[in-house]
Design an enzyme around this catalytic site. Structure first.
Site, PDB file in Angstrom:
ATOM      1  CG  ASP A 102      55.973  38.198  55.060  1.00  0.00           C
ATOM      2  OD1 ASP A 102      56.736  37.460  55.718  1.00  0.00           O
ATOM      3  OD2 ASP A 102      55.923  38.196  53.813  1.00  0.00           O
ATOM      4  CD  GLU A 133      41.637  55.502  62.362  1.00  0.00           C
ATOM      5  OE1 GLU A 133      40.525  54.932  62.322  1.00  0.00           O
ATOM      6  OE2 GLU A 133      42.209  55.948  61.342  1.00  0.00           O
TER       7      GLU A 133
END
Length: 545
Positions: A199, A257
């Site tokens: 956002d 990751e």
């Protein structure tokens, strides 16, 4: 292997309004689980969940008071885990909103920060001394009206809030804040989420010198005043700062990751949104995708679509956009673009065909597949603080957030057994899912058909885009990948258009999802909001007049 998100289709779920399972009038996670087959039946790749984390709901969840907890309004962490598992079982990814530019003023971080100037989190938010006359440190306004500064007598300072006063902005110039935000993201990634919609991604950093913004000269040349004074400034210093890029690279490093995860950044900046979208997604070490508000406004011309897309790929050839025509922040496009159509149904189909054929990924907003128009609400029915403040010139965002109509019959059409938090009006009720499921010619049936058709054309997911010269109101371009090429023609008007086309072999048939279109020799007829897809050999030259 192609990354699933590149050219993928994301379906935005606004949890409050999707499906209520317990009769309190508010949608929830068990309700979403109960309706997952509807989403899976569309053929989308991913769900984006609007905020579900703990919040006092002053801004409908975009004011987080606990980043690691599901708000009881929506369910529990166990419900969240069940939703992710159920979606994955259907081959659907799940991403969630991360609202980290600001928190709720009830977040423990802010409750500590506001106590004094010496506590451990004293510098976690944006604090500033008053000017000698006691006024705020600069002229920055808040998006929801008024100044972007709120006085705190305990500290004897102002704090920054780009939105509501109850939404204080985090200080991303503080490395501890950056790490805390990354730790929050890691929490959800380890829980199995497939990524994030970020956002207000360009609001993270502010100008460290707190310089005042200049006036918005472009706007002021045409407007004596603005409905919202926020629009009267060029927000040069209050957002979109250069330091943002380095932090977004840290976000990408974290996501890397967790193979297969993705990110979609929301860029809100009218002056340079396309440039920022490209900057924030280029290089392979920033965000995966970004979207702006260029296609979420009233403009509906060939020149507008063409220039914004060309500008994006010129600014960032290796960047990637995520296009959408509707979401929870803007009036629904069937209503917004009504002046360019005689038929809401034709407009809904054309909009779907257009957004699903642009180069980039796609976000569809719940109810879009039903052709839902904007809901016309009374003032006393509003819940959105923006609409309440700026009524009636700006009616806010409630009109696009009303509940999904599922079943036949009277409102609220199976959304809840109680009183819905926002009403379902007749215009939306009549477009319910059950009725459209029974109609092979419905908007819903069309969405399923064109999404299935798109999957058979890799050129639409990953191919290059090249625009052809064409006069308004016709938008013409080709999508090409390897030996596959599609000519895409759109009449963006309520009047029929006749085009002279050359280079299309005799006997060529239009693709079956074409609508209000006919090809006869070198003449292409496009009816009101008509569009055509034509499969061509890659090397064949075509022109349109």
């Amino acid at each position: 292997m192609t990354e699933w998100w590149r050219g993928g289709v994301i379906y935005q779920v606004y949890p409050r309004s999707f499906q209520d399972s317990n009769g309190d009038g508010v949608g929830d996670l068990p309700g979403i689980i109960a309706r997952l087959d509807h989403i899976a039946g569309l053929g989308v790749d991913c769900i984006w969940l609007s905020p579900i984390t703990q919040s006092p709901q002053a801004d409908m969840g975009y004011d987080v008071s606990d980043y690691r907890e599901v708000d009881r309004l929506f369910g529990s962490l166990a419900d969240f885990d069940s939703l992710v598992e159920a979606a994955h079982a259907r081959g659907i990814k799940v991403i969630m909103d991360q609202v980290v530019s600001h928190t709720s003023d009830l977040h423990p971080w802010f409750e500590e920060s506001r106590l004094n100037r010496t506590n451990a989190k004293a510098d976690w938010y944006v604090w500033a001394n008053p000017l000698p006359d006691g006024s705020p440190p600069n002229n920055w306004p808040a998006v929801f009206g008024g100044r972007a500064w709120e006085w705190n007598p305990t500290r004897g300072q102002y704090y920054l809030h780009n939105f509501l006063a109850s939404q204080p902005d985090l200080n991303f110039h503080n490395p501890e804040v950056q790490q805390a935000v990354l730790d929050v993201m890691r929490f959800w990634l380890e829980r199995g989420i497939d990524g994030f919609r970020l956002d207000t991604v360009n609001y993270y950093f502010h100008d460290s010198k707190l310089r005042s913004n200049p006036p918005n000269k472009v706007k002021n040349e045409h407007l004596a005043y603005a409905v919202n004074p926020y629009d009267m400034q060029e927000h040069r210093y209050s957002k979109s700062q250069p330091e943002n890029l380095a932090f977004l690279k840290r976000v990408r490093a974290l996501l890397d990751e967790f193979p297969g995860t993705t990110s979609v950044g929301e860029v809100g900046d009218s002056h340079k949104s396309v440039k920022l979208m490209a900057e924030y997604t280029s290089g392979g070490d920033t965000l995966h995708m970004c979207y702006g508000f260029d296609f979420l406004g009233p403009q509906f011309t060939a020149a507008h679509f063409r220039t914004r897309i060309e500008q994006f790929f010129k600014a960032g050839p290796d960047g990637w956009p995520c296009w959408s025509f509707s979401n929870h922040d803007v009036p629904r496009h069937v209503t917004r673009w009504a002046p360019f159509s005689q038929s809401p149904t034709d407009l809904a189909r054309q909009a779907a065909a257009l957004v699903l054929s642009l180069r980039g990924s796609v976000c569809l907003y719940q109810g879009e597949e039903l052709g839902l128009p904007e809901t016309d609400l009374l003032f006393e029915e509003l819940t959105d603080p923006r609409g309440i403040r700026f009524w009636p010139e700006d009616k806010g965002r409630d009109g696009c957030r009303t509940p999904m109509p599922w079943d036949r019959g009277d409102a609220p059409n199976g959304f809840t057994s109680g009183k819905p938090w926002l009403p379902v009006k007749p215009a939306q009720s009549m477009l319910n899912v059950a009725a459209q499921n029974a109609d092979a010619n419905s908007t819903l049936a069309f969405y399923r058909a064109i999404l299935a058709w798109r999957k058979t054309h890799p050129a639409l997911r990953e191919g290059d885009i090249a625009f052809l010269k064409s006069a308004e109101p016709v938008l013409a371009f080709r999508r090409t990948l390897g030996e596959q090429s599609l000519l895409c023609l759109f009449n963006l008007s309520a009047e029929a258009q006749t085009l002279a086309v050359s280079g299309i072999p005799s006997g060529t048939e239009l693709e079956p999802v074409s609508h209000h279109a006919a090809l006869a020799g070198k003449s292409m007829q496009l009816g009101p909001n008509g569009y055509a897809f034509v499969a061509l050999d890659t090397g064949r030259r075509v022109s349109v007049k």
